[in-house]
Design an enzyme around this catalytic site. Structure first.
Site, mmCIF file in Angstrom:
data_model
loop_
_atom_site.group_PDB
_atom_site.id
_atom_site.type_symbol
_atom_site.label_atom_id
_atom_site.label_comp_id
_atom_site.label_asym_id
_atom_site.label_seq_id
_atom_site.Cartn_x
_atom_site.Cartn_y
_atom_site.Cartn_z
ATOM 1 N N GLY A 1 31.778 36.284 39.130
ATOM 2 C CA GLY A 1 31.649 35.599 40.408
ATOM 3 C C GLY A 1 31.380 36.555 41.547
ATOM 4 O O GLY A 1 30.557 36.296 42.410
ATOM 5 N N GLY B 1 36.712 37.404 34.095
ATOM 6 C CA GLY B 1 36.255 38.546 33.327
ATOM 7 C C GLY B 1 37.096 39.779 33.553
ATOM 8 O O GLY B 1 36.767 40.862 33.065
ATOM 9 N N ASN C 1 47.487 47.562 33.200
ATOM 10 C CA ASN C 1 46.825 47.628 31.894
ATOM 11 C C ASN C 1 45.738 48.684 31.986
ATOM 12 O O ASN C 1 44.748 48.506 32.704
ATOM 13 C CB ASN C 1 46.234 46.269 31.521
ATOM 14 N N GLN D 1 37.624 47.589 35.270
ATOM 15 C CA GLN D 1 37.396 47.114 36.635
ATOM 16 C C GLN D 1 36.880 48.220 37.538
ATOM 17 O O GLN D 1 35.957 48.018 38.329
ATOM 18 C CB GLN D 1 38.690 46.533 37.199
ATOM 19 N N GLY E 1 45.724 45.790 44.208
ATOM 20 C CA GLY E 1 44.500 45.249 43.632
ATOM 21 C C GLY E 1 43.528 46.355 43.251
ATOM 22 O O GLY E 1 43.457 47.392 43.911
ATOM 23 N N GLY F 1 40.191 45.307 41.737
ATOM 24 C CA GLY F 1 38.890 44.727 41.416
ATOM 25 C C GLY F 1 37.765 45.173 42.318
ATOM 26 O O GLY F 1 36.605 45.138 41.925
ATOM 27 N N GLU F 2 38.103 45.595 43.549
ATOM 28 C CA GLU F 2 37.038 45.850 44.517
ATOM 29 C C GLU F 2 36.937 47.285 45.008
ATOM 30 O O GLU F 2 35.885 47.710 45.480
ATOM 31 C CB GLU F 2 37.218 44.900 45.710
#
Length: 699
Positions: A234, A462, A588, A595, A659, A661-662
């Site tokens: 996404g 994902g 993890n 990521q 976080g 992811g970014e």
């Protein structure tokens, strides 16, 4: 690895759904086909501004298999939403090219496509303006940018400090529009059973989709089920509901049969958001020893006429480096363009490209090592807010990255290293991303056979959310990982926020940890055997996860890049990318590394291959498919390394995580751009760094 080892937080447990995905057993939104399912094809507007004056449906309805054509004249009526991009087929207005003006419903996808091609739409075209420029007369400073960031922030006397600074850089950078392009295009399948609606949607948040549909169709939330069990990426474009889910529900209501809407890739740039283009002016003033005295970052961007979305690209400068004087400003102009929206690391990705490129230019001006310049301006408190950082190990990331990369053997002179026709260079950039968290609910149930079930309406786009949540649960329960089952991806489960802003695991995991902790307490107090349906506990972190913090909470990182530039062709090749991150406790190791590397690869695309052009005459993005919009392929991606520094931060959440992811994309483009300058001596300030631009610059 034993089950006990896999249960430990930080262990590299394999993704639970991996086998289903590679064998095709995982079913995505467009792969749910109820009996009697019809297929619908949206029809995009071919003008950039105006109104639909007539729709001749006769040729479309004459196509074999076409069942219906919905237009603004006969489509089901919706309650006007908070998000105007979802108010489709409700009036004749065309706010931008590509806006959906009709929907053709047919027995097959092929028939729907043929019907859409045969539809005759007449417009009253109006003048349009789609060109972003710094001096646009309609540009204004918004009260807020995305995420609640202030439109403007000021400390001290930034302009005065700049005028008197011993060392100065005053530079402009330009970033084009960028598009998310997930592997799975946006799709939805909708089915009404009486007054109950079931939807399978490609979305980053089924709870949000359910709540939005309830408001649009004036239905109680408990009459709607939204399932987003598997989502093929996404990058922000599926963070909020998009038109396909509304159109599918409308068509199913109108025809009385299940309806599937799968957007074509060419339709995506106009209707699912994009990263808005940004024009940057960065002024840095410093002492001769590199100490920053002032930071001024001004950003101009666009939004659409129907929805204000302001890329908060100046906000990272409020966090990164100490300086007594600062001004960060966003200016936005509403144009006749598609509505921009979230794209991986909104604000930070473009903003840090400009800031970190300017820091490299300042290092050149000072004759100073770029790593040393960044370390010199490190700070224990957030410059704008004055809050202490809950943890900040940027300097450690820079130092460890420099050691791993072999930075200290670098000849700082541009064009100093050659290999035949190739120029070789290296670059560095810092990275930051805020720690975001939202309230969530979760439940945990102990079954008589010794297994456990954890339920939360999380979305796995994902990232491996299923697996990491199971690890959090197993850790809190004190049991092997294989005894925990996670159920996610349905609005019938305990409500949860969307997967976005690198906040998913922190938000869902907090609630899962709390529910499991409560379940352990209940089990400890129980003497009798468990009933047949087990014993459960629930958690709701509202009022806790969203409580005010006395700390500035951010993840940090450092990126290093080595590039070659071909003096004959102008082609840039990235040989090495290295990222070192300080992102709290890594839950993890396997999925985290994935990521980080994924974000770095996306940053490589941002630097070298990705870019979109707004056609001024037609008001259209000309790069609307993967043949013209070049995302990195395997051949473009070199050896990419991701490492991290373990942080023990007690001011985050029960897991101590930030976080991830970014932050991988933030800074990567700047590191590559800085490496290109080191290789060539040329400073290109517009992305992407394509061969034609390098050759035109005098390579």
């Amino acid at each position: 690895m034993t089950d006990t080892d896999a249960a430990a937080l930080g262990a590299p447990a394999e993704r639970r759904e991996g086998s289903d995905k590679v064998t095709g057993a995982a079913r995505y939104a467009a792969e749910h086909t109820p009996d009697g399912c019809l297929y619908a094809r949206p029809v995009p507007a071919t003008v950039a501004s105006g109104h639909v004056t007539a729709v001749d449906t006769s040729a479309a309805l004459a196509q074999p298999g076409v069942r219906a054509v919905l237009t603004h004249e006969d489509a089901p009526r919706l309650t006007e939403p908070d998000d105007p991009t979802l108010f489709v087929l409700q009036n004749s207005r065309v706010p931008h090219r590509g806006w959906f003006v009709a929907l053709v419903v047919a027995d097959t996808p092929e028939a729907a496509r043929a019907g859409a091609a045969a539809l005759d739409v007449t417009y009253r075209e109006e003048p349009h303006d789609v060109t972003l420029r710094v001096d646009h007369p309609d540009a204004y400073i918004p009260e807020e940018a995305n995420g609640g960031a202030a439109g403007e922030s000021r400390r001290g006397d930034p302009e005065g400090a700049f005028r008197t600074a011993p060392a100065r850089v005053d530079v402009a950078y330009q970033m084009p529009p960028l598009h998310n392009h997930p592997m799975e295009p946006h799709a939805a399948t909708a089915h009404w059973a009486g007054d109950r609606l079931t939807v399978h949607d490609s979305s980053q948040g089924a709870t949000t989709v359910r709540d939005t549909l309830a408001a649009l169709f004036a239905l109680p939330k408990d009459r709607i089920t939204v399932v987003s069990e598997h989502v093929g990426g996404g990058f922000g474009s599926k963070g909020t509901p998009r038109p396909q889910v509304v159109l599918a529900a409308m068509a199913a209501l109108s025809t009385g049969r299940p309806v599937k809407v799968a957007l074509s890739r060419r339709q995506l740039p106009a209707v699912v958001g994009h990263r808005a283009p940004t024009l940057h002016r960065v002024r840095l003033g410093a002492e001769r020893d590199g100490t920053l005295t002032t930071v001024i970052h001004e950003v101009t961007t666009h939004t659409s006429r129907i929805k204000e979305f302001v890329e908060q690209a100046a906000s990272p400068a409020r966090t990164m480096y100490a300086s007594p004087h600062s001004r960060t400003t966003h200016r936005v102009v509403a144009l006749d363009v598609p509505s921009p929206s979230w794209m991986r690391a909104p604000g930070e990705a473009p903003g840090m490209y400009a800031l970190e490129s300017a820091m490299d230019e300042l290092a050149t001006e000072l004759g100073m090592d770029p790593v040393d310049l960044r370390v010199r301006n490190d700070t224990a408190t957030e410059p704008d807010s004055g809050l202490p950082f809950s943890s900040r190990h940027l300097a450690e990331c820079l130092r460890e990255g420099a050691e791993r990369f072999g930075w200290h053997g670098r000849d700082p002179r541009p064009r100093a290293r050659t290999e035949g026709p190739l120029l070789v260079g290296t670059g560095v950039a810092s990275a930051t991303y805020p720690v975001l968290v939202s309230p969530s609910r979760a439940s945990a149930r102990a079954l008589p056979d010794g297994r456990y079930v954890v339920q939360v309406n999380a979305t796995d786009i994902g990232t491996g959310a299923r697996t990491v949540l199971a690890q959090i649960a197993a850790d809190a329960l004190g049991v092997p990982l294989d005894r925990v089952r996670t159920e996610i991806g349905s609005s019938d489960l305990p409500s949860a926020p969307l997967a976005g802003g690198s906040s998913g695991t922190a938000s869902w995991g907090w609630a899962v940890h709390e529910a499991c902790t409560r379940l352990v307490a209940r089990l400890a107090d129980r003497k009798d055997p468990l009933p047949a349906d087990g014993l459960s506990a629930t958690a709701d972190t509202k009022g806790t996860a969203d409580a005010e913090s006395g700390f500035a909470r951010h993840a940090f990182g450092a990126h290093f890049a080595e590039v070659t530039v071909d003096t004959v062709s102008g082609e840039v090749r990235v040989r090495r990318l290295l990222g070192v991150y300080a992102a709290g406790r890594i839950l993890n190791a396997r999925t985290a590394r994935s990521q980080f590397i994924g974000g770095m690869t996306m940053g490589l695309g941002m630097a070298l291959t990705e870019g979109s052009t707004m056609d001024a005459a037609f008001g259209d993005f000309t790069e609307s498919d993967l043949a013209s919009y070049h995302v990195p392929a395997h051949a473009d991606v070199p050896a990419v390394e991701a490492h991290w520094i373990e942080e023990d931060d007690p001011h985050l959440n029960p897991m101590g995580s930030k976080g991830i992811g970014e932050i991988g994309i933030v800074g990567t483009a700047a590191a590559i751009g800085n490496a290109v300058h080191h290789a060539t001596g040329l400073r290109l300030r517009e992305l992407p760094l394509t061969p034609d631009r390098l050759l035109s610059a005098g390579l």
